[in-house]
Design an enzyme around this catalytic site. Structure first.
Site, PDB file in Angstrom:
ATOM      1  CG  HIS A 161      -1.968  -1.010   1.268  1.00  0.00           C
ATOM      2  ND1 HIS A 161      -2.346  -1.625   2.441  1.00  0.00           N
ATOM      3  CD2 HIS A 161      -2.702  -1.597   0.296  1.00  0.00           C
ATOM      4  CE1 HIS A 161      -3.272  -2.525   2.200  1.00  0.00           C
ATOM      5  NE2 HIS A 161      -3.497  -2.540   0.889  1.00  0.00           N
ATOM      6  CG  HIS A 189      -4.753   1.675   2.640  1.00  0.00           C
ATOM      7  ND1 HIS A 189      -4.809   2.468   1.513  1.00  0.00           N
ATOM      8  CD2 HIS A 189      -5.460   0.558   2.345  1.00  0.00           C
ATOM      9  CE1 HIS A 189      -5.530   1.842   0.581  1.00  0.00           C
ATOM     10  NE2 HIS A 189      -5.925   0.676   1.078  1.00  0.00           N
ATOM     11  NE  ARG A 222      -3.898 -10.197   1.744  1.00  0.00           N
ATOM     12  CZ  ARG A 222      -3.992  -9.032   1.110  1.00  0.00           C
ATOM     13  NH1 ARG A 222      -4.158  -7.909   1.808  1.00  0.00           N
ATOM     14  NH2 ARG A 222      -3.916  -8.970  -0.204  1.00  0.00           N
ATOM     15  CD  GLU A 364      -3.951   2.657  -3.617  1.00  0.00           C
ATOM     16  OE1 GLU A 364      -3.006   1.849  -3.560  1.00  0.00           O
ATOM     17  OE2 GLU A 364      -5.142   2.329  -3.453  1.00  0.00           O
TER      18      GLU A 364
END
Length: 377
Positions: A161, A189, A222, A364
């Site tokens: 990230h 983030h 995750r 981004e």
């Protein structure tokens, strides 16, 4: 005299999809955006064909593109900054595919496809790891295992990230009216994939993700940090191969395993109705974020601000409040009225909070476009 780099196409090539945005960098205005899906599985046969679809979607806007910026997952220790993807750098990047065997071939395949479709247009790789690896000290980045594994295989923390953390670091410095070289932040983030970074003097000194994006926080699918021996025990008991264990930890764990959903909105709704599994999942998520926030605030010598971004960070008032209520020892107080707002740059802490908490929407793609212009000079 160098040609002005004005019209920049940003490409994010995934294993079966290709997202793009087109920017006019004189005004940093987005001219177009789109998505091509099902690459290699019923749609375009490969990324080259997907890019032909992009050209068709863009129409006249595809003319006069000056440069193309690409999101690339892993730069290892080779790429500590964004780079022009010439033959030499492409050869170096291909040696890093081992760090991201699912995403890296698609990322690099997108660059090769652009070389064919947009002949003569320079391609710049913007690496997810670069912002972290450029400045993270060894005491934060190295693992306490035999150094031969680092020397032979590059086993260490890289962080991810990075493009988002870089964008919000720059945006926060501007918002706080502080020089980038003087700003201390904890950047958060928070989304389906989540990570924190400790920023001192505008540079990363630590981050929560590691060799891969699996480490650190509780995420959508995750597990985040887990005792390695627990993984070995599960592998032995369930007779799992390394690939099966990887799938379990990356795609079948986290919020999904705890609640049956990886979507924070669903989980908040379940918790509001008294679902104890959803309540526990949200508390685990908030606890882990707060734990790192406190530690990172200490190692940077006190934050000028805590910055929240990403799908959850920008929009989940519930999760933000759960995190911040755990940070009373840092003198942080939540402004409930401000925290009710979503998707905008706003201070969600009270005026008497010792550390301001700022929500800043990330971008981004714009950061990739900016880096593309900078690299090409």
């Amino acid at each position: 005299m160098k040609k002005e780099i004005r019209k920049v196409l940003v490409v994010n090539s995934g294993s079966s999809s290709l997202k793009y945005q087109l920017f006019d960098m004189k005004s940093e205005t987005r001219l177009a955006k789109g998505l091509v899906e099902r690459i290699g599985c019923g749609g375009p046969k490969d990324h080259a064909e997907a890019l032909k679809n992009v050209v068709a979607q863009l129409g006249d806007a595809a003319k006069g593109i000056d440069a193309i910026g690409h999101r690339v997952l892993h730069g290892g220790e080779v790429f500590t900054d964004s780079a022009l993807m010439n033959k030499a750098n492409m050869a170096k990047a291909k040696k890093l595919v081992k760090f991201g065997p699912l995403h890296m071939p698609a990322n690099l395949g997108g660059i090769e496809a652009c070389e064919k479709i947009f002949k003569g247009v320079p391609n710049v790789g913007v690496f997810d790891t670069a912002f972290h690896i450029a400045t993270m000290p060894d005491c934060a980045g190295m693992y306490a295992i035999d150094p031969k594994f680092y020397k032979k295989y590059g086993i260490r923390k890289y962080g991810f990230h990075g493009t988002s953390h870089k964008f919000i670091t720059q945006a926060a410095a501007k918002f706080l009216k502080k020089p980038l070289s003087k700003v201390n932040l904890v950047t958060c983030h928070l989304g389906n994939g989540s990570s924190l970074a400790a920023i001192k003097g505008g540079k990363v000194i630590d981050t929560t993700m590691g060799l891969t994006p699996l480490a650190g926080l509780v995420m959508g699918t995750r597990c985040g940090n887990i005792d390695p021996a627990a993984v070995l025990s599960i592998m032995e008991a369930e007779h799992l191969t390394p690939h099966e264990a990887d799938t379990l930890l990356n795609k079948k764990s986290g919020l999904l395993a705890l609640t049956g959903s990886s979507d924070c909105r669903d989980i908040c709704a379940k918790a509001a109705k008294g679902d104890r599994h959803a309540e526990l999942a949200l508390e685990m998520l908030a606890y882990r974020v707060a734990l790192y926030l406190g530690g990172y605030n200490t190692v940077i010598g006190g934050a000028d601000a805590i910055v929240l971004t990403g799908g959850i960070g920008e929009n989940s008032t519930e999760v933000r409040e759960r995190i911040l209520k755990r940070l009373g020892a840092l003198g942080i107080k939540v402004d409930k009225k401000a925290n009710a707002k979503r998707g905008e740059t706003i201070v969600i802490s009270t005026k008497d909070s010792k550390i301001p908490v700022v929500v800043i929407p990330t971008n981004e793609e714009l950061m990739i476009a900016r880096d593309t212009v900078r690299v090409l000079g």
